[in-house]
Motif scaffolding. Structure first.
Motif, mmCIF file in Angstrom:
data_model
loop_
_atom_site.group_PDB
_atom_site.id
_atom_site.type_symbol
_atom_site.label_atom_id
_atom_site.label_comp_id
_atom_site.label_asym_id
_atom_site.label_seq_id
_atom_site.Cartn_x
_atom_site.Cartn_y
_atom_site.Cartn_z
ATOM 1 N N ALA A 295 0.825 -1.214 0.000
ATOM 2 C CA ALA A 295 0.000 0.000 0.000
ATOM 3 C C ALA A 295 0.854 1.257 0.000
ATOM 4 N N PHE A 296 2.076 1.184 0.533
ATOM 5 C CA PHE A 296 2.946 2.354 0.548
ATOM 6 C C PHE A 296 3.247 2.839 -0.863
ATOM 7 N N PHE A 297 3.460 1.900 -1.792
ATOM 8 C CA PHE A 297 3.826 2.291 -3.145
ATOM 9 C C PHE A 297 2.666 2.965 -3.885
ATOM 10 N N ARG A 298 1.460 2.842 -3.330
ATOM 11 C CA ARG A 298 0.315 3.559 -3.894
ATOM 12 C C ARG A 298 -0.023 4.815 -3.089
ATOM 13 N N GLY A 299 0.008 4.701 -1.763
ATOM 14 C CA GLY A 299 -0.481 5.780 -0.916
ATOM 15 C C GLY A 299 0.560 6.603 -0.217
ATOM 16 N N LEU A 304 2.126 3.244 5.392
ATOM 17 C CA LEU A 304 3.122 2.330 5.938
ATOM 18 C C LEU A 304 2.573 1.552 7.128
ATOM 19 N N LYS A 305 2.960 0.299 7.219
ATOM 20 C CA LYS A 305 2.595 -0.551 8.346
ATOM 21 C C LYS A 305 3.844 -0.887 9.152
ATOM 22 N N PRO A 306 3.694 -1.151 10.449
ATOM 23 C CA PRO A 306 4.864 -1.560 11.239
ATOM 24 C C PRO A 306 5.487 -2.840 10.679
ATOM 25 N N LEU A 307 6.797 -2.855 10.581
ATOM 26 C CA LEU A 307 7.510 -4.035 10.078
ATOM 27 C C LEU A 307 8.910 -4.022 10.679
ATOM 28 N N THR A 308 9.193 -4.958 11.548
ATOM 29 C CA THR A 308 10.504 -5.015 12.185
ATOM 30 C C THR A 308 11.409 -6.002 11.463
ATOM 31 N N GLN A 309 12.699 -5.844 11.685
ATOM 32 C CA GLN A 309 13.648 -6.784 11.100
ATOM 33 C C GLN A 309 13.442 -8.186 11.659
ATOM 34 N N ARG A 361 3.706 6.902 9.375
ATOM 35 C CA ARG A 361 2.295 7.193 9.140
ATOM 36 C C ARG A 361 1.785 8.225 10.139
ATOM 37 N N VAL A 362 2.170 8.077 11.407
ATOM 38 C CA VAL A 362 1.756 9.042 12.428
ATOM 39 C C VAL A 362 2.312 10.425 12.099
#
Length: 419
Positions: A295-299, A304-309, A361-362
């Protein structure tokens, strides 16, 4: 003689396994340098890059000099290099150090309180505190991995052997300086005006954001490593730059081969195997990013969503240190422009927990709210937190204040006065 015959395969297998691990853990720049040096020394190895011609004997050194000159070192490259000795111990220590590195902000401070980091790592708080103190002593410049301004300045004063009771008193009452100036600070610290003036002069010579010297924007300095393109309802990754390095092994002659040539052939094959594994790791890691952040590449950042290593490591099966190394310096180009891969792996906001909103996002929503507020009726931090909460972005007033400062907006009282 029998012992020698049995020992040789064991040594070869150990070399290949160690070589694979070494290549997987290299950053992109370290890998380039390793490939060029190895190709120059091994007559059976050819290294090509799709954007350059093959490396030939006699010209490799020139190509290295041209390619590596003036290349900036990122903050993550720097701290991983400085802390390599601690990371090399493996086990819980490696997990702790990499967890702290993941929390680094561009300023060089860590972005979350120690209890939250400990909870995220599933470790006791005192262990994280101990590891943090060790890292702060080991890494340079002093002030990296600080939790706040006072700690950042204290670490630098101790490093310069300027820490004393007067400096401690000034830093302990530093908020008084913002409220009432040097005179208020002198009263709060119990010091005379001349002493406070001397201490403040010292502090002004320190760097409040030591990570800033590593903050050169790599997206302006070279082509991206991965390009994200539409593919039906989803996305596909096209690997375009230095990670597309091709390693070829020259065929062995059928005639008698010298021991040195056999060794060179084994090392060339080991490097090719290691590069194949690295390419495989890169593809899987980028695919996880696409799956989570499509969704980031569109919006843009608001999507962005949380994503940890750690999540990427779990989904791909690679060690978290491998994930960290692959992401280090990786540039991804999409419809929104070129971004560092690490920006697509945001932590949850401080109050949101594991399922909370991603920090970018925040910040994006906070910037929009501040830009749209009425000049004569600016929004307080609590009002901003409430509005974000109604949109499903649960953050505390303290976090809103921190992000507002990062965006360069003054407190509500000052914005009201300017209106």
């Amino acid at each position: 003689m029998t012992l020698s015959t049995r020992l040789h395969p064991s040594q070869t297998q150990s070399f290949r396994l160690g070589h694979v691990t070494h290549v997987l853990q290299m950053s992109g720049e370290e890998l380039d340098d390793h490939l060029y040096r190895t190709a120059r020394e091994n007559p059976l190895l050819i290294v090509r890059q799709r954007r350059y011609t093959a490396i030939r004997a006699g010209s490799a050194a020139d190509l290295i000099d041209a390619g590596m000159a003036n290349r900036p070192t990122s903050l993550y490259d720097h701290v991983l290099h400085e802390l390599a000795g601690l990371i090399g111990h493996g086990g819980p220590m490696e997990r702790l150090i990499l967890g702290l590195v993941e929390e680094l902000e561009p300023s060089g401070w860590i972005g979350r309180p120690v209890p939250e980091i400990a909870d995220n790592l599933g470790l006791a708080c005192h262990l994280v505190e101990t590891a943090l103190a060790l890292v702060q002593r080991r890494v340079s410049p002093a002030g990296l991995f600080a939790r706040d301004l006072a700690e950042c300045l204290r670490l630098q004063l101790k490093d310069k052997e300027l820490w004393d009771a007067e400096a401690e008193a000034v830093l302990a009452h530093l908020p008084a300086l913002e409220r009432g100036g040097p005179a208020a600070l002198a009263r709060a610290a119990g010091l005379d005006d001349a002493t406070v003036a001397a201490q403040l002069a010292r502090l002004r010579r320190l760097d409040p954001k030591p990570g800033g010297q590593f903050a050169a924007d790599p997206t302006l300095m070279r082509a991206p490593d991965v390009r994200i393109e539409p593919d039906g309802d989803g996305w596909r990754a096209v690997f375009t730059s230095r990670f597309a390095t091709e390693v070829a092994v020259l065929p062995r002659a059928e005639a008698d081969v010298s021991p040195d040539l056999r060794q060179a052939l084994g090392e060339a094959r080991a490097l090719k195997q290691a590069m194949d594994l690295r390419h495989n790791a890169l593809k899987h890691i980028v695919q996880v990013i696409i799956d989570v952040q499509g969704a980031f590449f569109r919006g843009g950042p608001e999507a962005l969503k949380p994503l940890t290593q750690a999540t990427i490591a779990q989904r791909t099966g690679f060690h978290i240190s491998t994930v960290s190394r692959v992401l280090n310096g990786l540039l991804i180009e999409g419809p929104n422009g070129i971004v560092e891969a690490r920006t697509l792996c945001p932590r949850p906001s401080a109050r949101g927990g594991a399922g909370g909103a991603a920090k970018p996002r925040v910040i994006a929503r906070l910037r929009a709210l501040l830009a749209a507020e009425m000049p004569d009726a600016p929004l307080s931090d609590q009002q901003l937190a409430d509005r974000l909460g109604r949109e499903g972005l649960r953050v505390s007033r303290r976090v809103v204040a921190k992000y507002r400062q990062e965006l360069g907006f003054a407190p509500v009282a000052q914005r009201r006065l300017r209106a």
